[in-house]
Every structure is written in C-alpha cells, then in structure tokens.
Scaffold this active site. Structure first.
Site, PDB file in Angstrom:
ATOM      1  N   SER A  70      16.989   2.930   1.989  1.00  0.00           N
ATOM      2  CA  SER A  70      17.179   1.961   0.789  1.00  0.00           C
ATOM      3  C   SER A  70      18.717   1.454   0.475  1.00  0.00           C
ATOM      4  CB  SER A  70      16.397   2.553  -0.755  1.00  0.00           C
ATOM      5  OG  SER A  70      15.119   2.474  -0.484  1.00  0.00           O
ATOM      6  N   ASP A  86       6.052  -2.158  -4.153  1.00  0.00           N
ATOM      7  CA  ASP A  86       5.299  -1.703  -2.834  1.00  0.00           C
ATOM      8  C   ASP A  86       4.102  -2.729  -2.475  1.00  0.00           C
ATOM      9  OD1 ASP A  86       6.919   0.292  -2.353  1.00  0.00           O
ATOM     10  OD2 ASP A  86       5.371   1.904  -3.571  1.00  0.00           O
ATOM     11  N   LYS A 109       6.026   8.683  -8.400  1.00  0.00           N
ATOM     12  CA  LYS A 109       5.389   7.115  -8.402  1.00  0.00           C
ATOM     13  C   LYS A 109       4.809   7.211  -9.640  1.00  0.00           C
ATOM     14  CE  LYS A 109       6.704   5.195  -3.957  1.00  0.00           C
ATOM     15  NZ  LYS A 109       6.260   4.258  -3.096  1.00  0.00           N
ATOM     16  N   ASN A 161     -12.524   7.684   4.914  1.00  0.00           N
ATOM     17  CA  ASN A 161     -11.949   8.938   4.474  1.00  0.00           C
ATOM     18  C   ASN A 161     -12.986   9.882   4.989  1.00  0.00           C
ATOM     19  OD1 ASN A 161      -9.486   9.861   3.407  1.00  0.00           O
ATOM     20  ND2 ASN A 161     -11.041  10.854   1.975  1.00  0.00           N
ATOM     21  N   ARG A 162     -12.346  11.208   5.238  1.00  0.00           N
ATOM     22  CA  ARG A 162     -13.219  12.275   5.573  1.00  0.00           C
ATOM     23  C   ARG A 162     -14.014  12.682   4.310  1.00  0.00           C
ATOM     24  NH1 ARG A 162     -12.228  13.066  10.682  1.00  0.00           N
ATOM     25  NH2 ARG A 162     -10.252  12.797  11.540  1.00  0.00           N
ATOM     26  N   GLY A 189       5.556  -0.319   8.953  1.00  0.00           N
ATOM     27  CA  GLY A 189       6.010  -0.359   7.396  1.00  0.00           C
ATOM     28  C   GLY A 189       7.143  -0.673   7.021  1.00  0.00           C
TER      29      GLY A 189
END
Length: 291
Positions: A22, A107, A71, A154-155, A250
């Site tokens: 950043s 984000d 966050k 998802n699992r 990303g």
C-alpha cells in the site's frame, strides 16, 4: 518529499503489515499529484485496536486503511459506516469525519474497477464463488446487483447457505445458491461461468494447490479471478488458462481499492496516468515481496 509541519499522514492498520504494498500506491499518488502527504504502515496488536483508531484520530491522521484481521473488528470504533460497508459487514478505509472516522469498503468497488479494466463484465453472468468466508460474502453482496445467478461453492455447505440466504433476502429473489466443492461435477457442462476464487488456497507458501484440481471443473469456466496476488500466477489461474479460459490475479483489485481510498481521503480524482504510475510502483515493490 519534503516532510514538514503541513504534511498530512495516512496509514495502514493491520497485523501483520510488514509485507504491504500500500505505501507504494499512496506515496506514488501523492508525489504524482504534488500533495504533501505521506502513507505509513502501523502494526497494531489485537488488544490495542480501539486505542489505535482513537489514537489515529487524536493524532490528526487524514485517514487509514484497515487490513486483516481487523476489517470487521474495527466497526464498533467508528463514528459512521458507509451503507455499502454496512451491507458487506467490513471496512478497509477510514476517512476522517467530525468526532471520529467514517468507515468505507473500497475492496469491492476496487474489484469492480479491476474487472472493468480487464474487460470482464458481470452483468447477466452466472458466477461461481469459491469459499464462504468474509471475502466471499463481500463478493456475493457486490455481484448481487448485476449477476443473473450466483453459486457459492464451499466444503462446509452450511456456511455457504448462510451467505446465500443473506444475498437472497437482500435481493428479494432466489439469486444465490450453494453447492459443495465435492459436487462440482453436478454443474452442467453446457454452462460457462465467471469464477471468483475467494479462499487462501494457493497463497504463498501453498503455491501448488487449488481448491479443485480436476480439469473438468475448469472446462466450465470462461474467466477466473483469483483474489490472491502472492504468487502472481496461482494454480487456479494455471488450470483455467490450460483449459482455454482467461485468468487474473488480485493485484489490480489491490491497486484500485487503494486508488478509491486515496480519492476519499483527498477529494481529488486520480487520473488513468497516475493509476498506471502507482501500478508500476506496486510491481517494483512486489519484486522483493511476492514469490
């Protein structure tokens, strides 16, 4: 830059922060704009988060970014929360306001800008989201406004179901569904999806791993976004490219969330040329960080 009594300060609150890129974004933007502003990282211990936020305000910081693991934890210490951040349940940008900081989430707008820059559309797309953590939830909330269908993989199906229920309640319709990672073969072969990889599988040092290894799964994906940027080429991305799809990491999301934060702090619009300068600085900084 010439640091003096008029220098404005912004920073990053997190734990850890030693490998952040950043500062390369924000200090490059400040220099490009000729603004007397400096950006520094702050390593904050968990038990001192409240004091860190209050201290940043007391020290007249213009604003802060917030990274893992704070966050969501930072929310109780804010004066105000932007509606998008409230929907997502997480903030990554604090903007100085009267009596405290206002929290924003840049984000997801950053991911949206990254997709736009890469020519990836979300309107009308059928989207697969791998993972059911906080990032996956944020992605699902963001895409609810544009996607035609969202499948959360998802699992632990129960975690995915919780996100899907929240998205459907907000959308007022059955937009989001769930599927176990182990049941990927149930996805129709004729469909082609936009896939968002929102887990930490494939992140350094687990660079040889992907949530799903079977090439049959990747035949169903036309475009994949791995929100990981270390390494810059993940196993998920490799598998998509091997089956003819487009794949992105990303890094641009990181760039654009920073650009939006900078714009919120300063009120100045960042130009395309300045974005490119910051992106180059990020990549230079990453040479000693990314593996």
């Amino acid at each position: 830059m010439n640091i003096n009594g008029y220098t404005l300060t912004c920073g990053l609150i997190g734990n850890p922060v030693e490998h952040t890129m950043s500062p390369a974004i924000h200090n490059t933007l400040a220099e490009a704009m000729g603004q007397n502003l400096v950006y520094v990282p702050f390593h904050v211990q968990t038990e001192l988060l409240k004091e860190a936020v209050e201290g940043a305000y007391a020290l007249n910081l213009l604003g802060c970014n917030v990274t893992v693991p704070y966050k969501s934890q930072v929310l109780p210490y804010l004066k105000e929360i932007d509606p998008l951040a409230e929907r997502i349940g997480a903030v990554n940008t604090l903007v100085r306001a009267q009596g405290g900081f206002k929290g924003y989430n840049t984000d997801m707008p950053g991911l949206a800008r990254a997709m736009e820059a890469d020519g990836v559309k979300t309107a009308g797309e059928k989207v697969l989201i791998l993972g059911a953590g906080g990032v996956a939830r944020a992605v699902a909330v963001m895409l609810a406004d544009t996607a035609s269908e969202i499948l959360i993989m998802n699992r632990t199906v129960e975690k995915a179901r919780k996100i899907a229920d929240e998205v459907n309640a907000a959308a007022g319709r059955e937009l989001a569904g769930v599927i176990s990672v182990d049941d990927y073969r149930k996805l129709p072969m004729g469909e082609r999806y936009l896939a968002i990889q929102a887990t930490n599988v494939g992140m350094y040092p687990r660079v040889d791993e992907a949530v799903i290894e079977d090439r049959d799964f990747y035949e169903r994906i036309h475009t994949g976004y791995d929100l990981i940027f270390n390494p810059v080429q993940t196993r998920f991305m490799e598998l998509i490219q091997e089956t003819g799809g487009r794949a992105f990491n990303g890094l641009k999301m990181l760039l654009y969330q920073g650009v939006i934060s900078y714009e919120l702090w300063t009120g100045v619009r960042v130009t395309k040329d300045m974005e490119e300068q910051a992106y180059r600085s990020m990549k230079q900084a990453s040479a000693g960080i990314l593996h």
